[in-house]
Design a protein around this motif. Structure first.
Motif, PDB file in Angstrom:
ATOM      1  N   LEU A  17      42.081  29.840  33.784  1.00 27.84           N
ATOM      2  CA  LEU A  17      41.326  29.986  32.537  1.00 27.84           C
ATOM      3  C   LEU A  17      41.203  31.463  32.151  1.00 27.84           C
ATOM      4  O   LEU A  17      41.244  31.809  30.970  1.00 27.84           O
ATOM      5  N   GLY A  18      41.068  32.329  33.170  1.00 22.54           N
ATOM      6  CA  GLY A  18      41.023  33.761  32.907  1.00 22.54           C
ATOM      7  C   GLY A  18      42.325  34.273  32.305  1.00 22.54           C
ATOM      8  O   GLY A  18      42.324  35.194  31.475  1.00 22.54           O
ATOM      9  N   GLN A  19      43.440  33.664  32.706  1.00 22.68           N
ATOM     10  CA  GLN A  19      44.738  34.040  32.131  1.00 22.68           C
ATOM     11  C   GLN A  19      44.888  33.506  30.700  1.00 22.68           C
ATOM     12  O   GLN A  19      45.512  34.129  29.855  1.00 22.68           O
ATOM     13  N   MET A  20      44.278  32.342  30.440  1.00 26.53           N
ATOM     14  CA  MET A  20      44.328  31.757  29.093  1.00 26.53           C
ATOM     15  C   MET A  20      43.439  32.520  28.115  1.00 26.53           C
ATOM     16  O   MET A  20      43.740  32.608  26.929  1.00 26.53           O
ATOM     17  N   ASP A  21      42.315  33.058  28.637  1.00 24.97           N
ATOM     18  CA  ASP A  21      41.265  33.598  27.771  1.00 24.97           C
ATOM     19  C   ASP A  21      40.696  34.869  28.395  1.00 24.97           C
ATOM     20  O   ASP A  21      40.061  34.823  29.458  1.00 24.97           O
ATOM     21  N   ILE A  28      34.537  36.551  34.977  1.00 21.49           N
ATOM     22  CA  ILE A  28      34.804  36.537  36.418  1.00 21.49           C
ATOM     23  C   ILE A  28      34.735  37.949  36.987  1.00 21.49           C
ATOM     24  O   ILE A  28      34.167  38.183  38.063  1.00 21.49           O
ATOM     25  N   GLN A  29      35.283  38.911  36.259  1.00 17.49           N
ATOM     26  CA  GLN A  29      35.259  40.300  36.735  1.00 17.49           C
ATOM     27  C   GLN A  29      33.833  40.840  36.821  1.00 17.49           C
ATOM     28  O   GLN A  29      33.470  41.524  37.785  1.00 17.49           O
ATOM     29  N   TYR A  33      32.861  34.424  40.470  1.00 19.98           N
ATOM     30  CA  TYR A  33      33.114  33.025  40.150  1.00 19.98           C
ATOM     31  C   TYR A  33      31.790  32.275  39.990  1.00 19.98           C
ATOM     32  O   TYR A  33      30.817  32.560  40.699  1.00 19.98           O
ATOM     33  N   PRO A  34      31.753  31.298  39.102  1.00 15.51           N
ATOM     34  CA  PRO A  34      30.539  30.493  38.981  1.00 15.51           C
ATOM     35  C   PRO A  34      30.392  29.583  40.195  1.00 15.51           C
ATOM     36  O   PRO A  34      31.398  29.220  40.828  1.00 15.51           O
ATOM     37  N   MET A 196      31.584  25.521  33.282  1.00 13.84           N
ATOM     38  CA  MET A 196      30.939  26.164  34.439  1.00 13.84           C
ATOM     39  C   MET A 196      30.929  27.691  34.240  1.00 13.84           C
ATOM     40  O   MET A 196      29.930  28.363  34.518  1.00 13.84           O
ATOM     41  N   LEU A 197      32.040  28.232  33.736  1.00 14.73           N
ATOM     42  CA  LEU A 197      32.109  29.669  33.452  1.00 14.73           C
ATOM     43  C   LEU A 197      31.129  30.052  32.344  1.00 14.73           C
ATOM     44  O   LEU A 197      30.467  31.105  32.418  1.00 14.73           O
TER      45      LEU A 197
END
Length: 216
Positions: A17-21, A28-29, A33-34, A196-197
């Motif tokens: 998801l981080g790569q998508m958005d 996350i950074q 992580y949630p 969750m994120l």
């Protein structure tokens, strides 16, 4: 069967998801992580979710703990033995007392089988649960996400999710839910983990507020 996620795939889905958005990559950074919020597939869990409708999570947990003190094990049969007064002393409103009784009766009568839900499609589960008074789409969404770990649910009946999307994406307060749904399309097939994120971002942001839940 709907796609599911588990502890071993959770972080890799977060990374995807981080790569998508890029906004999720920043969450996350900045916040890590949630947590992977999960709950057992039990009558008690559904009672807990009903208690969370329209109130703070802390208030709902307080009522659940009070109920545990009174009956030890939260089962349909034990719920049905309680009077209105006893439920009120456990901080249940009149409406929520009725809702958990309807649920208890449905399970005892065999109308509802929580075990069977593990093998069913989202729409079938939603149809069976929403047939019960007091259970709507938000309650079903939380059940599908936290209990069955179905991977592609976006609960737009949840105020914290709605506010988190607007805040993360810099959208105006008056942005319609239909537009938010379109934003979420890019997170398929992992909209549960995206949620969750979003919750993690909402709770980790400055001055987090207690999440209020929409009825149902």
């Amino acid at each position: 069967m709907p796609q599911q996620f588990n502890q071993s795939t959770y972080h890799s889905i977060c990374n995807e998801l981080g790569q998508m958005d890029a906004d999720f990559a920043a969450v996350i950074q900045n916040h890590g992580y949630p947590p992977m919020w999960t709950r057992p597939n039990s009558f008690e869990t559904l009672v807990h979710i009903i208690l969370e409708q329209q109130v703070s999570l802390a208030s709902a947990l307080s009522a659940l703990n009070k109920l545990r003190e009174r009956i030890q094990e939260i089962t349909p049969a034990r719920i049905l033995l309680l009077t209105d007064l006893e439920l009120r002393e456990c901080y249940f409103s009149r409406q929520k007392s009725a809702y958990v009784r309807y649920l208890a009766e449905a399970i005892i009568s065999g109308q509802l089988s929580l075990e069977a839900f593990g093998q069913m499609e989202n729409d079938e589960i939603r149809r069976e649960l929403c047939a019960l008074k007091g259970i709507g789409n938000w309650t079903v969404d939380v059940y599908l996400m936290f209990v069955l770990q179905h991977s592609d649910i976006l609960p737009l009946g949840d105020l914290a999710i709605v506010n988190a999307i607007k805040r993360l994406k810099g959208l105006p307060k008056e942005t319609a839910k239909e537009e938010l749904k379109m934003v979420g399309e890019q997170w398929k097939p992992y909209r549960t983990v995206a949620s969750m994120l979003l919750w993690h971002y909402y709770l980790s942001s400055p001055a987090p507020r207690a999440a209020k839940m929409k009825k149902g």
